[in-house]
Scaffold this motif. Sequence first.
Motif, mmCIF file in Angstrom:
data_model
loop_
_atom_site.group_PDB
_atom_site.id
_atom_site.type_symbol
_atom_site.label_atom_id
_atom_site.label_comp_id
_atom_site.label_asym_id
_atom_site.label_seq_id
_atom_site.Cartn_x
_atom_site.Cartn_y
_atom_site.Cartn_z
ATOM 1 N N ASP A 69 17.992 -10.536 7.184
ATOM 2 C CA ASP A 69 18.534 -10.842 8.515
ATOM 3 C C ASP A 69 17.526 -10.591 9.639
ATOM 4 O OD1 ASP A 69 20.943 -11.597 7.389
ATOM 5 O OD2 ASP A 69 21.946 -9.684 7.814
ATOM 6 N N GLY A 70 16.340 -10.095 9.299
ATOM 7 C CA GLY A 70 15.323 -9.826 10.312
ATOM 8 C C GLY A 70 15.576 -8.568 11.125
ATOM 9 N N LEU A 71 16.425 -7.675 10.612
ATOM 10 C CA LEU A 71 16.789 -6.460 11.337
ATOM 11 C C LEU A 71 15.910 -5.276 10.962
ATOM 12 C CD1 LEU A 71 20.672 -6.805 11.057
ATOM 13 C CD2 LEU A 71 19.162 -7.652 12.867
ATOM 14 N N ALA A 72 15.197 -5.401 9.851
ATOM 15 C CA ALA A 72 14.282 -4.355 9.386
ATOM 16 C C ALA A 72 13.116 -5.027 8.689
ATOM 17 C CB ALA A 72 14.998 -3.396 8.433
ATOM 18 N N SER A 73 12.046 -4.278 8.556
ATOM 19 C CA SER A 73 10.886 -4.798 7.830
ATOM 20 C C SER A 73 10.395 -3.748 6.854
ATOM 21 C CB SER A 73 9.770 -5.193 8.803
ATOM 22 O OG SER A 73 9.299 -4.054 9.487
ATOM 23 N N ARG A 74 9.784 -4.240 5.788
ATOM 24 C CA ARG A 74 9.175 -3.367 4.793
ATOM 25 C C ARG A 74 7.663 -3.485 4.934
ATOM 26 N NH1 ARG A 74 13.051 -5.473 0.804
ATOM 27 N NH2 ARG A 74 14.367 -3.761 0.145
ATOM 28 N N GLY A 75 6.989 -2.406 4.650
ATOM 29 C CA GLY A 75 5.537 -2.439 4.678
ATOM 30 C C GLY A 75 4.958 -1.332 3.819
ATOM 31 N N GLU A 76 3.658 -1.345 3.727
ATOM 32 C CA GLU A 76 2.948 -0.339 2.967
ATOM 33 C C GLU A 76 2.879 0.964 3.748
ATOM 34 O OE1 GLU A 76 -1.246 -0.910 1.897
ATOM 35 O OE2 GLU A 76 -0.490 -2.203 0.307
ATOM 36 N N ASP A 77 3.014 2.067 3.054
ATOM 37 C CA ASP A 77 2.818 3.380 3.665
ATOM 38 C C ASP A 77 1.311 3.594 3.770
ATOM 39 O OD1 ASP A 77 2.546 6.070 4.297
ATOM 40 O OD2 ASP A 77 4.197 6.693 3.003
ATOM 41 N N PHE A 78 0.802 3.667 4.983
ATOM 42 C CA PHE A 78 -0.639 3.800 5.182
ATOM 43 C C PHE A 78 -1.182 5.123 4.662
ATOM 44 C CE2 PHE A 78 0.620 0.736 8.525
ATOM 45 C CZ PHE A 78 -0.101 -0.347 8.047
ATOM 46 N N ASN A 79 -0.318 6.119 4.542
ATOM 47 C CA ASN A 79 -0.743 7.423 4.014
ATOM 48 C C ASN A 79 -0.781 7.452 2.496
ATOM 49 O OD1 ASN A 79 -0.968 8.577 6.595
ATOM 50 N ND2 ASN A 79 1.238 8.904 6.643
ATOM 51 N N ASP A 80 0.015 6.595 1.867
ATOM 52 C CA ASP A 80 0.069 6.541 0.406
ATOM 53 C C ASP A 80 0.547 5.152 0.007
ATOM 54 O OD1 ASP A 80 0.525 6.791 -2.320
ATOM 55 O OD2 ASP A 80 1.489 8.754 -2.145
ATOM 56 N N ARG A 81 -0.367 4.322 -0.392
ATOM 57 C CA ARG A 81 -0.068 2.918 -0.666
ATOM 58 C C ARG A 81 0.889 2.704 -1.843
ATOM 59 N NH1 ARG A 81 -5.413 -0.584 0.726
ATOM 60 N NH2 ARG A 81 -5.554 0.155 2.861
ATOM 61 N N ARG A 82 1.185 3.751 -2.564
ATOM 62 C CA ARG A 82 2.147 3.616 -3.667
ATOM 63 C C ARG A 82 3.578 3.509 -3.141
ATOM 64 N NH1 ARG A 82 0.928 8.934 -6.772
ATOM 65 N NH2 ARG A 82 0.818 9.540 -4.593
ATOM 66 N N HIS A 83 3.774 3.845 -1.892
ATOM 67 C CA HIS A 83 5.117 3.871 -1.319
ATOM 68 C C HIS A 83 5.318 2.739 -0.311
ATOM 69 C CE1 HIS A 83 6.126 7.739 -3.085
ATOM 70 N NE2 HIS A 83 4.883 8.104 -2.801
#
Length: 162
Positions: free
Chosen positions: A80-94
């Motif tokens: 719905d464009g209400l949230a986004s997912r992205g890479e955790d810059f501190n730990d790319r596994r998350h």
Amino acid sequence: MIETSSRRAASELAVLSARLMRIVQRFSERHEDELQLSLPSYRALHVLARRSPLRMSQLTNALMLSKQTVSQTVDALVVDGLASRGEDFNDRRHIVVEATGKGTARLQHYESAFEEYLNGMMADLDDDETASIASSLSRLNMEINIKRDSGYFSSTGQRIDA
């Protein structure tokens, strides 16, 4: 007298807490189509708006829901464009999740409608009564924040977010 008053307040708070949860649930069910948010979506956006970005595990802990339910809720928010997912810059596994501008606007609309609903519930109280309630709730929220920050609500004695 203080202990008796404190126990009475705690008892009233326990009753109020259960009632408010039912009120929130019924409001959400009644207005889900109009406000375009389910209760789990509202709760997730509320947490994300306050503490974004969050790892999925942090969001799961904050919402006290299963990983599957949180994952499905986040999936719907992202679609719905209400949230986004992205890479955790501190730990790319998350993966981290955060509310979008559209999500924050939808959340504000939902919360405004709910505040109006609650305001209507207090329509028969006079100004002094509502001022007293507002003052007491504000003080209670401050105390909860202090207790939360000191780890009072954690089973391990470490800080958690309430």
